[in-house]
Motif scaffolding. Structure first.
Motif, PDB file in Angstrom:
ATOM      1  N   ALA A 293      26.447   4.699  62.949  1.00 12.12           N
ATOM      2  CA  ALA A 293      27.152   4.087  61.816  1.00 12.12           C
ATOM      3  C   ALA A 293      27.420   2.601  62.048  1.00 12.12           C
ATOM      4  CB  ALA A 293      28.461   4.828  61.557  1.00 12.12           C
ATOM      5  N   GLY A 294      27.598   2.205  63.296  1.00 14.28           N
ATOM      6  CA  GLY A 294      27.825   0.793  63.568  1.00 14.28           C
ATOM      7  C   GLY A 294      26.514   0.067  63.827  1.00 14.28           C
ATOM      8  N   ASP A 295      25.603   0.106  62.867  1.00 13.31           N
ATOM      9  CA  ASP A 295      24.242  -0.386  63.075  1.00 13.31           C
ATOM     10  C   ASP A 295      24.007  -1.768  62.478  1.00 13.31           C
ATOM     11  OD1 ASP A 295      24.448   0.313  60.452  1.00 13.31           O
ATOM     12  OD2 ASP A 295      22.863   1.817  60.466  1.00 13.31           O
ATOM     13  N   GLY A 296      25.064  -2.497  62.220  1.00 15.17           N
ATOM     14  CA  GLY A 296      24.919  -3.846  61.684  1.00 15.17           C
ATOM     15  C   GLY A 296      25.012  -3.942  60.180  1.00 15.17           C
ATOM     16  N   TRP A 297      25.049  -2.819  59.485  1.00 12.04           N
ATOM     17  CA  TRP A 297      25.218  -2.838  58.033  1.00 12.04           C
ATOM     18  C   TRP A 297      26.666  -3.203  57.709  1.00 12.04           C
ATOM     19  CZ3 TRP A 297      22.046  -0.214  53.963  1.00 12.04           C
ATOM     20  CH2 TRP A 297      20.726  -0.030  54.376  1.00 12.04           C
ATOM     21  N   SER A 298      26.843  -3.996  56.652  1.00 11.95           N
ATOM     22  CA  SER A 298      28.185  -4.363  56.215  1.00 11.95           C
ATOM     23  C   SER A 298      28.870  -3.155  55.558  1.00 11.95           C
ATOM     24  CB  SER A 298      28.108  -5.505  55.198  1.00 11.95           C
ATOM     25  OG  SER A 298      27.504  -5.041  53.993  1.00 11.95           O
ATOM     26  N   ASP A 299      30.170  -3.268  55.334  1.00 12.42           N
ATOM     27  CA  ASP A 299      30.896  -2.206  54.635  1.00 12.42           C
ATOM     28  C   ASP A 299      30.327  -1.978  53.236  1.00 12.42           C
ATOM     29  OD1 ASP A 299      32.548  -1.625  56.724  1.00 12.42           O
ATOM     30  OD2 ASP A 299      34.290  -2.702  55.966  1.00 12.42           O
ATOM     31  N   LEU A 300      29.961  -3.069  52.537  1.00 15.29           N
ATOM     32  CA  LEU A 300      29.395  -2.926  51.200  1.00 15.29           C
ATOM     33  C   LEU A 300      28.072  -2.167  51.242  1.00 15.29           C
ATOM     34  CD1 LEU A 300      30.008  -6.385  49.467  1.00 15.29           C
ATOM     35  CD2 LEU A 300      30.926  -4.162  48.772  1.00 15.29           C
ATOM     36  N   ALA A 301      27.221  -2.507  52.208  1.00 15.74           N
ATOM     37  CA  ALA A 301      25.924  -1.834  52.312  1.00 15.74           C
ATOM     38  C   ALA A 301      26.108  -0.365  52.672  1.00 15.74           C
ATOM     39  CB  ALA A 301      25.057  -2.539  53.347  1.00 15.74           C
ATOM     40  N   ARG A 302      27.031  -0.066  53.586  1.00 18.69           N
ATOM     41  CA  ARG A 302      27.278   1.336  53.948  1.00 18.69           C
ATOM     42  C   ARG A 302      27.851   2.106  52.787  1.00 18.69           C
ATOM     43  NH1 ARG A 302      29.005  -0.773  59.066  1.00 18.69           N
ATOM     44  NH2 ARG A 302      31.180  -0.608  58.424  1.00 18.69           N
ATOM     45  N   LEU A 303      28.665   1.437  51.976  1.00 20.66           N
ATOM     46  CA  LEU A 303      29.177   2.080  50.758  1.00 20.66           C
ATOM     47  C   LEU A 303      28.032   2.541  49.873  1.00 20.66           C
ATOM     48  CD1 LEU A 303      31.376   2.692  48.550  1.00 20.66           C
ATOM     49  CD2 LEU A 303      31.142   0.289  47.876  1.00 20.66           C
ATOM     50  N   ALA A 304      27.070   1.653  49.646  1.00 19.77           N
ATOM     51  CA  ALA A 304      25.963   1.982  48.736  1.00 19.77           C
ATOM     52  C   ALA A 304      25.114   3.122  49.254  1.00 19.77           C
ATOM     53  CB  ALA A 304      25.101   0.743  48.502  1.00 19.77           C
ATOM     54  N   ARG A 305      24.959   3.230  50.562  1.00 18.71           N
ATOM     55  CA  ARG A 305      24.067   4.262  51.108  1.00 18.71           C
ATOM     56  C   ARG A 305      24.823   5.527  51.538  1.00 18.71           C
ATOM     57  NH1 ARG A 305      22.440   2.145  57.226  1.00 18.71           N
ATOM     58  NH2 ARG A 305      24.092   3.300  58.307  1.00 18.71           N
ATOM     59  N   THR A 306      26.098   5.630  51.201  1.00 24.95           N
ATOM     60  CA  THR A 306      26.868   6.812  51.580  1.00 24.95           C
ATOM     61  C   THR A 306      26.163   8.093  51.124  1.00 24.95           C
ATOM     62  OG1 THR A 306      28.966   5.619  51.430  1.00 24.95           O
ATOM     63  CG2 THR A 306      29.075   8.004  51.332  1.00 24.95           C
ATOM     64  N   GLY A 307      26.034   9.031  52.057  1.00 22.59           N
ATOM     65  CA  GLY A 307      25.385  10.293  51.744  1.00 22.59           C
ATOM     66  C   GLY A 307      23.893  10.285  51.920  1.00 22.59           C
ATOM     67  N   VAL A 308      23.335   9.147  52.360  1.00 29.26           N
ATOM     68  CA  VAL A 308      21.891   9.043  52.577  1.00 29.26           C
ATOM     69  C   VAL A 308      21.662   8.895  54.079  1.00 29.26           C
ATOM     70  CG1 VAL A 308      19.823   7.654  52.171  1.00 29.26           C
ATOM     71  CG2 VAL A 308      21.514   7.953  50.354  1.00 29.26           C
ATOM     72  N   PRO A 309      20.762   9.687  54.679  1.00 28.84           N
ATOM     73  CA  PRO A 309      20.485   9.535  56.110  1.00 28.84           C
ATOM     74  C   PRO A 309      20.056   8.116  56.443  1.00 28.84           C
ATOM     75  CG  PRO A 309      19.477  11.538  55.267  1.00 28.84           C
ATOM     76  CD  PRO A 309      19.988  10.769  54.060  1.00 28.84           C
ATOM     77  N   ALA A 310      20.550   7.608  57.549  1.00 29.11           N
ATOM     78  CA  ALA A 310      20.221   6.235  57.960  1.00 29.11           C
ATOM     79  C   ALA A 310      18.768   6.126  58.408  1.00 29.11           C
ATOM     80  CB  ALA A 310      21.151   5.798  59.078  1.00 29.11           C
TER      81      ALA A 310
END
Length: 273
Positions: free
Chosen positions: A256-273
């Motif tokens: 989860a701490g892969d360099g994505w911002s909070d906004l980007a992680r919000l958009a991809r919530t529920g999608v495998p990284a």
């Protein structure tokens, strides 16, 4: 510019909306490819015409015409609450009325400016959510203006809960860490009893987590869980370690701490990284 022909190869778009910005992510559901961040746009969502202006900037180089778009709303923009169905409820109107009354009791205002959706159930408590009517209208207008197919709008916590539903183990609570907030779904057996969110203090360690979960169990009126399963950017130190006996803690997203911002992680919530 994105091209409509990409749709036939399993692509879709995810739009994350928070109070401080927007993010657009492309999802490829074929061959396990990782999601791709296309753009972010910072804004104050509560300023006049902020959504329309922000979407215009976001789509300037990534026109969504012809694409399917799913929207994930940050939890600070919505309301989540648990509803107990009225005794003897037999009609949908009974459940809708109970949800509206509970909304007014909890949030101190009638739900006339909100749109309520829920896992309606006449036999046991169910989770309800409400999104601002003006925000939903703005998204419908954007879909018409930019000619994309708006297929889904849901709160971030609900998106995460649905995604990990099959992974939840017996006796476990589910949690999400995002933007310095810990949200917990407290269960009594298989029954969801409450959803509670709290800010995470600086330097919060495993001892803080155990104390926090114990307090939430008392507030909800259920026993402490056997296990806590966490998604999002949870501290690695919260994971189970030798000598921890109060409850186990599983981190569902090790990267989860892969360099994505909070906004980007919000958009991809529920999608495998």
């Amino acid at each position: 510019m994105l091209r409509r022909t990409n749709l036939r190869f399993g692509h879709t778009l995810r739009l994350g909306i928070a109070s401080d910005g927007l993010a657009l992510v492309r999802i490829n559901r074929l061959f396990g490819r990782a999601p791709v961040l296309l753009a972010e746009q910072r804004l104050d969502l509560f300023a006049p015409d902020a959504l329309a202006t922000g979407l215009s900037a976001l789509f300037a180089d990534h026109a969504p015409g012809g694409w399917t778009v799913s929207v994930v709303l940050a939890d600070e923009l919505i309301r989540l609450w648990q509803v107990t169905p009225p005794q003897g409820a037999t009609r949908m109107g009974d459940l809708e009325g109970a949800a509206a009354l509970r909304f007014q009791h909890l949030f101190g205002a009638p739900p006339s400016e909100w749109v309520i959706r829920a896992d309606w159930d006449a036999t046991r408590p169910f989770l309800a959510s409400a999104a601002p009517l003006n925000l939903l209208n703005g998204l419908l207008l954007a879909a018409e203006t930019y000619r994309f197919h708006l297929v889904d709008i849901r709160p971030q916590f609900v998106a995460a809960l649905n995604h990990w539903r099959q992974a939840r183990r017996a006796g476990a609570w589910f949690g999400q860490v995002h933007g310095g907030v810990l949200s917990l779904a407290a269960y009594d057996g298989a029954v969801l009893m409450a959803v509670r969110s709290s800010p995470i203090p600086a330097g919060a360690d495993r001892d803080w987590l155990e104390s926090h979960v114990a307090r939430e169990a008392l507030r909800v009126g259920v026993g402490r869980p056997e296990r806590l399963q966490l998604c999002g950017a949870a501290p690695a130190a919260w994971g189970s370690s030798p000598g921890r006996l109060k409850f186990a803690c599983s981190l569902l997203e090790q990267n989860a701490g892969d360099g994505w911002s909070d906004l980007a992680r919000l958009a991809r919530t529920g999608v495998p990284a």
